[in-house]
Design an enzyme around this catalytic site. Structure first.
Site, PDB file in Angstrom:
ATOM      1  N   ASP A   1       0.794  -0.891   0.115  1.00 30.77           N
ATOM      2  CA  ASP A   1       0.045  -0.016  -0.088  1.00 30.77           C
ATOM      3  C   ASP A   1       1.086   1.149   0.057  1.00 30.77           C
ATOM      4  O   ASP A   1       2.053   1.035   0.348  1.00 30.77           O
ATOM      5  CB  ASP A   1      -1.044  -0.237   1.170  1.00 30.77           C
ATOM      6  CG  ASP A   1      -2.186   0.818   1.092  1.00 30.77           C
ATOM      7  OD1 ASP A   1      -3.231   0.199   0.920  1.00 30.77           O
ATOM      8  OD2 ASP A   1      -2.179   1.862   0.980  1.00 30.77           O
TER       9      ASP A   1
ATOM     10  N   ASP B   1       3.272   2.541  -4.149  1.00 33.49           N
ATOM     11  CA  ASP B   1       2.430   3.226  -4.926  1.00 33.49           C
ATOM     12  C   ASP B   1       2.287   2.859  -6.440  1.00 33.49           C
ATOM     13  O   ASP B   1       3.138   2.994  -6.954  1.00 33.49           O
ATOM     14  CB  ASP B   1       2.844   4.934  -5.033  1.00 33.49           C
ATOM     15  CG  ASP B   1       1.863   5.709  -5.672  1.00 33.49           C
ATOM     16  OD1 ASP B   1       1.014   5.198  -6.447  1.00 33.49           O
ATOM     17  OD2 ASP B   1       1.825   6.954  -5.440  1.00 33.49           O
ATOM     18  N   VAL B   2       0.909   2.136  -6.697  1.00 36.51           N
ATOM     19  CA  VAL B   2       0.878   1.449  -8.038  1.00 36.51           C
ATOM     20  C   VAL B   2       1.189   2.361  -9.269  1.00 36.51           C
ATOM     21  O   VAL B   2       1.291   1.655 -10.278  1.00 36.51           O
ATOM     22  CB  VAL B   2      -0.493   0.820  -7.886  1.00 36.51           C
ATOM     23  CG1 VAL B   2      -0.747  -0.178  -6.832  1.00 36.51           C
ATOM     24  CG2 VAL B   2      -1.596   1.810  -7.809  1.00 36.51           C
TER      25      VAL B   2
ATOM     26  N   ASN C   1      -5.769  -4.376  -6.568  1.00 37.71           N
ATOM     27  CA  ASN C   1      -7.026  -3.894  -5.808  1.00 37.71           C
ATOM     28  C   ASN C   1      -6.985  -2.366  -5.489  1.00 37.71           C
ATOM     29  O   ASN C   1      -8.096  -1.870  -5.479  1.00 37.71           O
ATOM     30  CB  ASN C   1      -7.132  -4.550  -4.634  1.00 37.71           C
ATOM     31  CG  ASN C   1      -8.047  -3.995  -3.505  1.00 37.71           C
ATOM     32  OD1 ASN C   1      -9.111  -4.084  -3.603  1.00 37.71           O
ATOM     33  ND2 ASN C   1      -7.285  -3.218  -2.653  1.00 37.71           N
TER      34      ASN C   1
ATOM     35  N   TYR D   1     -14.137   7.393 -13.227  1.00 37.92           N
ATOM     36  CA  TYR D   1     -13.795   6.206 -12.677  1.00 37.92           C
ATOM     37  C   TYR D   1     -14.575   5.157 -13.467  1.00 37.92           C
ATOM     38  O   TYR D   1     -13.643   3.821 -13.851  1.00 37.92           O
ATOM     39  CB  TYR D   1     -14.737   6.116 -11.350  1.00 37.92           C
ATOM     40  CG  TYR D   1     -14.630   4.770 -10.414  1.00 37.92           C
ATOM     41  CD1 TYR D   1     -13.543   4.644  -9.494  1.00 37.92           C
ATOM     42  CD2 TYR D   1     -15.779   4.008 -10.471  1.00 37.92           C
ATOM     43  CE1 TYR D   1     -13.813   3.442  -8.642  1.00 37.92           C
ATOM     44  CE2 TYR D   1     -16.001   2.986  -9.572  1.00 37.92           C
ATOM     45  CZ  TYR D   1     -14.689   2.735  -8.849  1.00 37.92           C
ATOM     46  OH  TYR D   1     -14.662   1.567  -7.802  1.00 37.92           O
TER      47      TYR D   1
ATOM     48  N   LYS E   1     -12.379   1.766 -14.759  1.00 38.00           N
ATOM     49  CA  LYS E   1     -12.859   0.354 -14.532  1.00 38.00           C
ATOM     50  C   LYS E   1     -13.046  -0.547 -15.802  1.00 38.00           C
ATOM     51  O   LYS E   1     -13.078  -1.697 -15.821  1.00 38.00           O
ATOM     52  CB  LYS E   1     -14.191   0.327 -13.660  1.00 38.00           C
ATOM     53  CG  LYS E   1     -13.767   1.060 -12.203  1.00 38.00           C
ATOM     54  CD  LYS E   1     -12.557   0.041 -11.491  1.00 38.00           C
ATOM     55  CE  LYS E   1     -12.469   0.255  -9.982  1.00 38.00           C
ATOM     56  NZ  LYS E   1     -11.415  -0.435  -9.409  1.00 38.00           N
TER      57      LYS E   1
ATOM     58  N   THR F   1     -16.679  -0.099   2.991  1.00 38.21           N
ATOM     59  CA  THR F   1     -15.239   0.024   3.137  1.00 38.21           C
ATOM     60  C   THR F   1     -15.143   1.509   3.536  1.00 38.21           C
ATOM     61  O   THR F   1     -15.914   2.236   3.402  1.00 38.21           O
ATOM     62  CB  THR F   1     -14.351  -0.251   1.838  1.00 38.21           C
ATOM     63  OG1 THR F   1     -14.747   0.663   0.787  1.00 38.21           O
ATOM     64  CG2 THR F   1     -14.801  -1.712   1.396  1.00 38.21           C
TER      65      THR F   1
HETATM   66  N1  LIG Z   1     -16.068  -0.245  -1.744  1.00 36.88           N
HETATM   67  C1  LIG Z   1     -16.720  -0.425  -2.823  1.00 36.88           C
HETATM   68  O1  LIG Z   1     -17.923  -0.393  -2.747  1.00 36.88           O
HETATM   69  C2  LIG Z   1     -16.240  -0.872  -4.379  1.00 36.88           C
HETATM   70  C3  LIG Z   1     -16.962  -1.162  -5.266  1.00 36.88           C
HETATM   71  C4  LIG Z   1     -16.632  -1.464  -6.534  1.00 36.88           C
HETATM   72  C5  LIG Z   1     -15.181  -1.507  -6.587  1.00 36.88           C
HETATM   73  N2  LIG Z   1     -14.300  -1.142  -5.533  1.00 36.88           N
HETATM   74  C6  LIG Z   1     -12.717  -1.193  -5.807  1.00 36.88           C
HETATM   75  O2  LIG Z   1     -12.208  -1.801  -4.824  1.00 36.88           O
HETATM   76  C7  LIG Z   1     -10.973  -1.398  -4.777  1.00 36.88           C
HETATM   77  C8  LIG Z   1     -10.663  -1.378  -3.213  1.00 36.88           C
HETATM   78  O3  LIG Z   1     -11.830  -0.116  -2.849  1.00 36.88           O
HETATM   79  P1  LIG Z   1     -12.099   0.029  -1.330  1.00 36.88           P
HETATM   80  O4  LIG Z   1     -13.479   0.223  -1.215  1.00 36.88           O
HETATM   81  O5  LIG Z   1     -11.556  -1.025  -0.329  1.00 36.88           O
HETATM   82  O6  LIG Z   1     -11.299   1.176  -0.996  1.00 36.88           O
HETATM   83  P2  LIG Z   1     -10.489   2.233   0.278  1.00 36.88           P
HETATM   84  O7  LIG Z   1     -10.477   3.486  -0.029  1.00 36.88           O
HETATM   85  O8  LIG Z   1     -11.183   1.556   1.308  1.00 36.88           O
HETATM   86  O9  LIG Z   1      -9.022   1.352   0.160  1.00 36.88           O
HETATM   87  C9  LIG Z   1      -8.356   1.457  -0.940  1.00 36.88           C
HETATM   88  C10 LIG Z   1      -6.780   1.391  -0.629  1.00 36.88           C
HETATM   89  O10 LIG Z   1      -6.093   1.666  -1.879  1.00 36.88           O
HETATM   90  C11 LIG Z   1      -4.834   2.273  -1.244  1.00 36.88           C
HETATM   91  N3  LIG Z   1      -4.476   3.038  -2.416  1.00 36.88           N
HETATM   92  C12 LIG Z   1      -5.082   4.194  -2.982  1.00 36.88           C
HETATM   93  N4  LIG Z   1      -4.227   4.738  -4.010  1.00 36.88           N
HETATM   94  C13 LIG Z   1      -3.084   3.914  -4.100  1.00 36.88           C
HETATM   95  C14 LIG Z   1      -1.784   3.904  -4.747  1.00 36.88           C
HETATM   96  N5  LIG Z   1      -1.914   5.203  -5.826  1.00 36.88           N
HETATM   97  N6  LIG Z   1      -0.913   3.071  -4.778  1.00 36.88           N
HETATM   98  C15 LIG Z   1      -1.036   2.259  -3.561  1.00 36.88           C
HETATM   99  N7  LIG Z   1      -2.231   2.061  -3.040  1.00 36.88           N
HETATM  100  C16 LIG Z   1      -3.329   2.884  -3.017  1.00 36.88           C
HETATM  101  C17 LIG Z   1      -5.355   2.987  -0.206  1.00 36.88           C
HETATM  102  O11 LIG Z   1      -4.298   3.509   0.621  1.00 36.88           O
HETATM  103  C18 LIG Z   1      -6.289   2.232   0.367  1.00 36.88           C
HETATM  104  O12 LIG Z   1      -5.636   1.310   1.387  1.00 36.88           O
HETATM  105  C19 LIG Z   1     -10.769  -0.164  -5.435  1.00 36.88           C
HETATM  106  O13 LIG Z   1     -10.060  -0.750  -6.783  1.00 36.88           O
HETATM  107  C20 LIG Z   1     -12.410   0.072  -5.620  1.00 36.88           C
HETATM  108  O14 LIG Z   1     -12.311   0.821  -7.146  1.00 36.88           O
HETATM  109  C21 LIG Z   1     -14.870  -0.814  -4.501  1.00 36.88           C
END
Ligand SMILES: NC(=O)c1ccc[n+]([C@@H]2O[C@H](COP(=O)([O-])OP(=O)(O)OC[C@H]3O[C@@H](n4cnc5c(N)ncnc54)[C@H](O)[C@@H]3O)[C@@H](O)[C@H]2O)c1
Length: 259
Positions: free
Chosen positions: A38, A59-60, A86, A157, A161, A194
Site C-alpha cells: 500500500d 504506490d501503484v 486492488n 472512474y 474500470k 469500506t
Molecule cells: N467499496 C466498494 O463499494 C467498491 C465497489 C466497486 C469497486 N471497488 C474497488 O475496490 C478497490 C478497493 O476499494 P475500497 O472500497 O476497499 O477502497 P478504500 O479506499 O477503502 O481502500 C483503498 C486502498 O487503496 C490504497 N491506495 C489508493 N491509491 C493507491 C495507490 N496509488 N497506490 C497504492 N495504494 C493505493 C489506499 O491507501 C487504501 O488502502 C478499488 O479498486 C475500488 O475501486 C470498491
C-alpha cells in the site's frame, strides 16, 4: 485455517484497508504467504503483522516502485502465484465538474496501476506450475459495476474500470496462447462497506455498518468478506476453468432490470 491456496505466494495492492485488507486476511487464512502492499506503508505493516505476512511500500502508479517490489518478492519469496490489483480511489464528479487532472488521476491509479502490476508480475508468475505444481497462477483485477452499468457522476472512474475489464480479457488470451499458466479475471463489486464508501456516505471515521450475516435485502451493502471470498476462489485452483472474465459481485444489481 484452510489450505485452498496453501504454498502459494500472493501480493495485494491497496492491502492496508477495505477490500484489500479483507483479501489479505482471506488468502493468509487459507495458507498463502501474503505480501501486503500500500502507499500507506505503516497500515500495510499493521495488516501484515496481524496475518503473519510480509509488507512493502508501493504506490501503484510508480513504475520504479513496482520494479523494486518485484525484485524484493523474487529475492524473499522466489516467485509469485497470486496478484490482486486492488488499489483504487473514486471522486464523484460529472464530466462538467471533473478536471483533466482528476480524470488522469483515476486512469493513473486504476489503469496504469493495473498495467504495471501485471507487466512486472509476469516474469515471476509464468510457468509456476512447472516449479510448484498445481493449476497455475492467478491475477485478479478489481473492476466495479461502474464498468458495466451507467452512473452519470463518475465518468473518470467508469472509464478506468471499463479499461480494466478490457485489459483483463486481452491479458488472459495472451497468457493462455503463450502457455504461461496465468489466468486473469476481474471482479466487479457493487456497494461494499469500506473506508472508501464510508467516506462517500459521510460516515468517515465512524464504525462500519453491521452487515447482517444472513440473506441480504436488494439494497444492502456488502461486507468486504463478500468480495474476499470471490478473490480467494479465483486465486485457488478450484477456478482453473475461469479465465478472462469480469464477474459482478453485487447481490444481483447487474441482473436487475433498471428503468
Ligand atoms: N467499496 C466498494 O463499494 C467498491 C465497489 C466497486 C469497486 N471497488 C474497488 O475496490 C478497490 C478497493 O476499494 P475500497 O472500497 O476497499 O477502497 P478504500 O479506499 O477503502 O481502500 C483503498 C486502498 O487503496 C490504497 N491506495 C489508493 N491509491 C493507491 C495507490 N496509488 N497506490 C497504492 N495504494 C493505493 C489506499 O491507501 C487504501 O488502502 C478499488 O479498486 C475500488 O475501486 C470498491
Amino acid at each position: 485455517m484452510g489450505d485452498r491456496v496453501a504454498g502459494k505466494v500472493a501480493l495485494v495492492t491497496g492491502g492496508a484497508m477495505g477490500l484489500g485488507k479483507a483479501d489479505c486476511e482471506a488468502l493468509a487464512r487459507e495458507g498463502a504467504t501474503v505480501i501486503v502492499t500500500d502507499r500507506e506503508v505503516e497500515l500495510a505493516h499493521k495488516v501484515a503483522d496481524e496475518i503473519g505476512g510480509d509488507a512493502m511500500a508501493l504506490d501503484v502508479t510508480d513504475e520504479v516502485q513496482w520494479a523494486e517490489v518485484m525484485r524484493a518478492v523474487a529475492e524473499r519469496h522466489g516467485g509469485l502465484d497470486i496478484l490482486v490489483n486492488n488499489a483504487g480511489n473514486v471522486i464523484f464528479e460529472s464530466i462538467e465538474e471533473c478536471s483533466l487532472d482528476h480524470f488522469r488521476l483515476h486512469l493513473d491509479i486504476h489503469v496504469v496501476g493495473t498495467f504495471l502490476g501485471c507487466k512486472y508480475a509476469v516474469p515471476l508468475m509464468k510457468n509456476r506450475h512447472e516449479k510448484i505444481g498445481g493449476g497455475g497462477s492467478s491475477i485478479i483485477n478489481m473492476a466495479s459495476t461502474a464498468a458495466l452499468l451507467g452512473y452519470g457522476n463518475i465518468p473518470a472512474y467508469a472509464a478506468s474500470k471499463a479499461a480494466i475489464a478490457g485489459m483483463t480479457r486481452s491479458l488472459a488470451m495472451d497468457f493462455q496462447d503463450k502457455g504461461y499458466g496465468i489466468r486473469v479475471n476481474a471482479l466487479a463489486p457493487g456497494g461494499i462497506e469500506t473506508p472508501m464508501v464510508m467516506g462517500i456516505s459521510g460516515r468517515a471515521g465512524t464504525a462500519p455498518m453491521d452487515i447482517p450475516a444472513g440473506p441480504l435485502a436488494a439494497d444492502a451493502l456488502g461486507h468486504p468478506q463478500d468480495v474476499a471470498g470471490c478473490v480467494l476462489f479465483l486465486a485457488s485452483d478450484d477456478a482453473r476453468f475461469l479465465n478472462g472474465l469480469t464477474i459482478p459481485v453485487d447481490n444481483g444489481l447487474y441482473a436487475r432490470p433498471h428503468h
